[in-house]
Design a protein around this motif. Sequence first.
Motif, short mmCIF file in Angstrom:
data_model
loop_
_atom_site.label_atom_id
_atom_site.label_comp_id
_atom_site.label_asym_id
_atom_site.label_seq_id
_atom_site.Cartn_x
_atom_site.Cartn_y
_atom_site.Cartn_z
N MET B 89 0.83 -1.20 0.00
CA MET B 89 0.00 0.00 0.00
C MET B 89 0.87 1.25 0.00
O MET B 89 1.95 1.25 0.56
N GLY B 90 0.36 2.32 -0.60
CA GLY B 90 1.04 3.59 -0.52
C GLY B 90 0.89 4.16 0.88
O GLY B 90 -0.08 3.85 1.56
N ASP B 93 -2.26 6.25 1.08
CA ASP B 93 -3.45 5.38 1.02
C ASP B 93 -3.69 4.68 2.34
O ASP B 93 -4.82 4.56 2.80
N TYR B 94 -2.60 4.23 2.92
CA TYR B 94 -2.71 3.52 4.18
C TYR B 94 -3.24 4.45 5.28
O TYR B 94 -4.17 4.11 6.01
#
Lengths: 238, 312
Positions: B89-90, B93-94
């Motif tokens: 995950m980025g 994003d996380y």
Amino acid sequence: MNNVYAVFKKEFRSYFNSPIAYIFITAFLVFSGWLFFRGFFLIGQATMRPFFSILPWEFLFFVPAVTMRLWAEEKKMGTMELLMTLPLKDGEIVIGKFLAAFLFLAITVLLTFTFPLTLYYLGKPDIGPILGGYIGALLMGAAYLSIGLFISGLTENQIVAFILSVFACFGLFIIGEPIVLTALPGWLAGFFSFLGLGAHFQSIGRGVIDSRDIIYYLSVIIFFLFLNTRFVESRKWR
Amino acid sequence: MITVTNLTKRFGPTVAVDNISFEVHRGEILGFLGPNGAGKSTTMRILTCYMPPDEGKATLAGLDTFEDSLKIREKIGYLPENTPLYNDMGVVDYLKFIAEVRRIPHSKRKTRIKEVAQQCGLGKEELAKDIGQLSKGYRQRVGLAQALIHNPDILILDEPTVGLDPNQIIEIRRLIKDIGEEKTIILCSHILPEVQATCKRIIIIKEGKIVGSGTPEELAAQAQGEEIVYITIQGPQEQIQQQLDKLENTQEYHLLSSENTSHRFEIISKKGIDLRKDLFQLVVDNQWSLTEMQKTQITLEDVFKQLTTEEN
């Protein structure tokens, strides 16, 4: 509901964060396309039946590949601890994961739309069985997914999850197949043919949408999602 | 803020946490210290509602971990051991995902992520990356940011500085101390200086039992009040030892080394007594020469060692 949506987004995105999604979709389209068109030009009939009749067998290997990592990876990476200590209900996580896997599978299956388009170009296929086939495929796929998701929660090894899921789906599929049914006493045969994952798919695939078939798939899905939730909760039992 | 009473957790035949009780007050940083496998993480898992205790109970902000699990989880920020994160995950994003689950309104998410990233020392460059591409130190910061994003009252950090380089360790410690001004924090660690540097109170745990608790000073005092004097005297060895035998207020002494006429001793005093004056007088009276004299206090390190290695 918001929580389900948050988990759903995270899971769905994670398919596309890695090459998994692209490899999976390509492999499925190439594989099912090859199997379909190989026979299509020999038979020369504008029908999707060969495609749908082989779909349960393709799902047997493709669907567990979608679900194998859903819990196993969380357990292996330790992210399970983080996820389960967020203010989320266990059921919300299970449903979020399931819906993400379902949307991913649905996209993959619906990308085969070029097959019926080809049929329309070449002949006049009956639309009922095609629509029914797709609806049945999605329901059956969802049932496979719920089984795979449940099994993924039992192990922290993705390969184990994959193989066990293939076996479980295979088992639930063949108990409704004629070969097994003929070997059984009559009263059991009726029961087993109802329990099998395949028979309902065939009946929907004829273009006849019977509420019993839909209820059957929904019950399988709910049953395994429920089991999954219970197993996730089991760490809290005392 | 946090009350733990008679908590016990077993895994099969092993007792991971053995009937422990303690309290943490609002605005306190509690150090939870113990060697690896002492039951620290298990205790934290119970406090964060990841698993229930077999016996006893834990309440956080008046809520029971078993009955009001969901409400407790809303109030705490948790950094589990080894900082588990989704590698594919980025970072943004996380943090967005966590912010969403933590019910931060949509309109405030972006600013909140920025704030918390700044607080934890995550720059633009790191935010743009996938978590899997980050170095260990930055992963740790993402873990901290995740725990802080909803501004929780209670923060539980399990080994937050493992694997960091010394500069990063100092930074993270400073960060924890800053946060600790307003929040209740439990900091787990097997490294003493870490706890000593950040915590007002320490609980030492060994094999699931609490073996010591108090402020760092109290702990040091509680275990032993003795002082050790290292002294090197030049003179005839037998005579020196005879005189040392006669000296009052010593518990025991050892000859550490002898070189020609130079002898080095370790002398342990009775509680609360400074021996240096007497020793100096002794040397002067006998017309020896003194080449070294040094007093050491028993440190927390010694206490920790003593408490956690002692055979029962």
